[in-house]
Design a protein around this motif. Structure first.
Motif, mmCIF file in Angstrom:
data_model
loop_
_atom_site.group_PDB
_atom_site.id
_atom_site.type_symbol
_atom_site.label_atom_id
_atom_site.label_comp_id
_atom_site.label_asym_id
_atom_site.label_seq_id
_atom_site.Cartn_x
_atom_site.Cartn_y
_atom_site.Cartn_z
ATOM 1 N N GLU A 1 0.840 -1.198 0.000
ATOM 2 C CA GLU A 1 0.000 0.000 0.000
ATOM 3 C C GLU A 1 0.880 1.254 0.000
ATOM 4 O O GLU A 1 0.566 2.252 -0.665
ATOM 5 C CB GLU A 1 -0.912 -0.005 1.224
ATOM 6 C CG GLU A 1 -2.130 0.885 1.115
ATOM 7 C CD GLU A 1 -3.221 0.326 0.220
ATOM 8 O OE1 GLU A 1 -4.085 1.099 -0.210
ATOM 9 O OE2 GLU A 1 -3.203 -0.893 -0.058
ATOM 10 N N GLY A 2 1.977 1.204 0.723
ATOM 11 C CA GLY A 2 2.875 2.347 0.774
ATOM 12 C C GLY A 2 3.534 2.647 -0.556
ATOM 13 O O GLY A 2 3.733 3.815 -0.917
ATOM 14 N N ILE A 3 3.893 1.616 -1.285
ATOM 15 C CA ILE A 3 4.480 1.811 -2.618
ATOM 16 C C ILE A 3 3.484 2.482 -3.544
ATOM 17 O O ILE A 3 3.817 3.441 -4.265
ATOM 18 C CB ILE A 3 4.950 0.460 -3.183
ATOM 19 C CG1 ILE A 3 6.182 -0.032 -2.413
ATOM 20 C CG2 ILE A 3 5.279 0.581 -4.671
ATOM 21 C CD1 ILE A 3 6.557 -1.462 -2.701
ATOM 22 N N LEU A 4 2.251 2.030 -3.534
ATOM 23 C CA LEU A 4 1.220 2.653 -4.365
ATOM 24 C C LEU A 4 1.014 4.113 -3.985
ATOM 25 O O LEU A 4 0.863 4.985 -4.857
ATOM 26 C CB LEU A 4 -0.092 1.886 -4.237
ATOM 27 C CG LEU A 4 -0.159 0.539 -4.947
ATOM 28 C CD1 LEU A 4 -1.457 -0.194 -4.577
ATOM 29 C CD2 LEU A 4 -0.090 0.719 -6.466
ATOM 30 N N PHE A 5 0.999 4.388 -2.679
ATOM 31 C CA PHE A 5 0.838 5.763 -2.229
ATOM 32 C C PHE A 5 1.945 6.645 -2.805
ATOM 33 O O PHE A 5 1.687 7.715 -3.365
ATOM 34 C CB PHE A 5 0.858 5.841 -0.701
ATOM 35 C CG PHE A 5 0.808 7.255 -0.187
ATOM 36 C CD1 PHE A 5 -0.406 7.896 -0.021
ATOM 37 C CD2 PHE A 5 1.981 7.961 0.087
ATOM 38 C CE1 PHE A 5 -0.460 9.215 0.419
ATOM 39 C CE2 PHE A 5 1.936 9.272 0.530
ATOM 40 C CZ PHE A 5 0.719 9.903 0.697
ATOM 41 N N HIS A 6 3.194 6.209 -2.662
ATOM 42 C CA HIS A 6 4.314 6.997 -3.169
ATOM 43 C C HIS A 6 4.241 7.189 -4.686
ATOM 44 O O HIS A 6 4.495 8.288 -5.198
ATOM 45 C CB HIS A 6 5.641 6.324 -2.808
ATOM 46 C CG HIS A 6 6.140 6.613 -1.431
ATOM 47 N ND1 HIS A 6 5.778 5.876 -0.329
ATOM 48 C CD2 HIS A 6 6.988 7.573 -0.965
ATOM 49 C CE1 HIS A 6 6.390 6.348 0.746
ATOM 50 N NE2 HIS A 6 7.131 7.380 0.383
ATOM 51 N N GLN A 7 3.917 6.137 -5.394
ATOM 52 C CA GLN A 7 3.858 6.252 -6.858
ATOM 53 C C GLN A 7 2.807 7.267 -7.291
ATOM 54 O O GLN A 7 3.052 8.095 -8.173
ATOM 55 C CB GLN A 7 3.555 4.879 -7.471
ATOM 56 C CG GLN A 7 4.713 3.895 -7.361
ATOM 57 C CD GLN A 7 4.341 2.501 -7.840
ATOM 58 O OE1 GLN A 7 3.170 2.121 -7.840
ATOM 59 N NE2 GLN A 7 5.336 1.731 -8.224
ATOM 60 N N ILE A 8 1.652 7.227 -6.656
ATOM 61 C CA ILE A 8 0.566 8.128 -7.039
ATOM 62 C C ILE A 8 0.898 9.566 -6.686
ATOM 63 O O ILE A 8 0.791 10.479 -7.513
ATOM 64 C CB ILE A 8 -0.753 7.697 -6.368
ATOM 65 C CG1 ILE A 8 -1.214 6.336 -6.911
ATOM 66 C CG2 ILE A 8 -1.852 8.749 -6.594
ATOM 67 C CD1 ILE A 8 -2.310 5.687 -6.085
ATOM 68 N N ILE A 9 1.330 9.794 -5.451
ATOM 69 C CA ILE A 9 1.506 11.173 -4.996
ATOM 70 C C ILE A 9 2.734 11.833 -5.619
ATOM 71 O O ILE A 9 2.797 13.063 -5.757
ATOM 72 C CB ILE A 9 1.546 11.225 -3.462
ATOM 73 C CG1 ILE A 9 1.059 12.593 -2.985
ATOM 74 C CG2 ILE A 9 2.919 10.893 -2.923
ATOM 75 C CD1 ILE A 9 0.671 12.649 -1.550
#
Length: 224
Positions: free
Chosen positions: A165-173
């Motif tokens: 979930e953290g990887i997705l957060f970083h990629q999006i933001i």
């Protein structure tokens, strides 16, 4: 005018995220030992301590932090949200939606979970069981066009035990896959244990090191 320091000093006791290597500080020359001057060797990754995640951290087309103009790190419309979270919990879109009116128009959003209060007393827990953000939170943040940075009182926007979930957060933001070049900086491991009412301006000044994705930052606020 009162100034508040919102970053932590980098030291050998700085907590590290998950399996990251610790900070090492070695005195190379010492006046006390007879040398003519003092000098130190500092060995650390660029994501230890209070630091800013730049777009290139997770976005292969993103800018390196040193490519951004200095004005990008000065904020005059700061908003702080208190969203209590504890070990391994995620901040979601649903947590943020009640604050939509306060987020709108902000250029810097500081999120205080109170997890930062254990930083000194339990650094292992702080680095291995931190709260984090969900991907839904990143998508929600990107709706607010004025928002240029998010600061947090925990070690990483990725919960150490929920890395997917953290990887997705970083990629999006950080703007991966976007055609418009938009991104929001992340200021991690901030000291938000202050009264931040009536803050007029926040400076989050990175150490400019050529060619790297992200960098250490000294952050301070000025308040009335």
């Amino acid at each position: 005018m009162k100034r508040l320091v919102l970053s932590y000093p980098l030291s050998v006791d700085t907590p590290v995220f998950k399996d990251n290597p610790p900070v090492e500080i070695q005195q190379q020359f010492s006046i006390r030992k007879g040398d003519l001057f003092n000098q130190f060797i500092i060995t650390t990754i660029n994501h230890n301590g209070t630091h800013i995640d730049g777009p290139w951290h997770f976005n292969p087309q993103g800018k390196k932090l040193g490519e951004l103009p200095i004005d990008y790190f000065v904020f005059t419309r700061m908003t702080i949200l208190d969203i209590p979270k504890t070990d391994d919990e995620l901040i979601t879109k649903e947590d943020l939606e009640p604050f939509a009116n306060r987020i709108a128009g902000s250029d810097l959003l500081l999120i205080r979970t109170r997890f930062g209060k254990i930083r000194d007393s339990d650094p292992v827990r702080y680095g291995n069981h931190n709260p984090g953000f969900s991907a839904s939170a990143a998508k929600y943040f990107m709706v607010f066009d004025s928002l240029r940075a998010i600061g947090i009182d925990f070690i990483s926007a990725s919960a150490a035990q929920r890395l997917d979930e953290g990887i997705l957060f970083h990629q999006i933001i950080l703007g991966k896959g976007r055609m418009d070049g938009r991104f929001i900086l992340i200021i991690e491991d901030m000291n938000l244990n202050h009264d931040l009412s009536e803050v007029d301006i926040v400076y989050a000044l990175p150490l400019f090191i050529e060619g790297i994705d992200s960098s250490f930052s000294t952050v301070f606020a000025e308040k009335r």
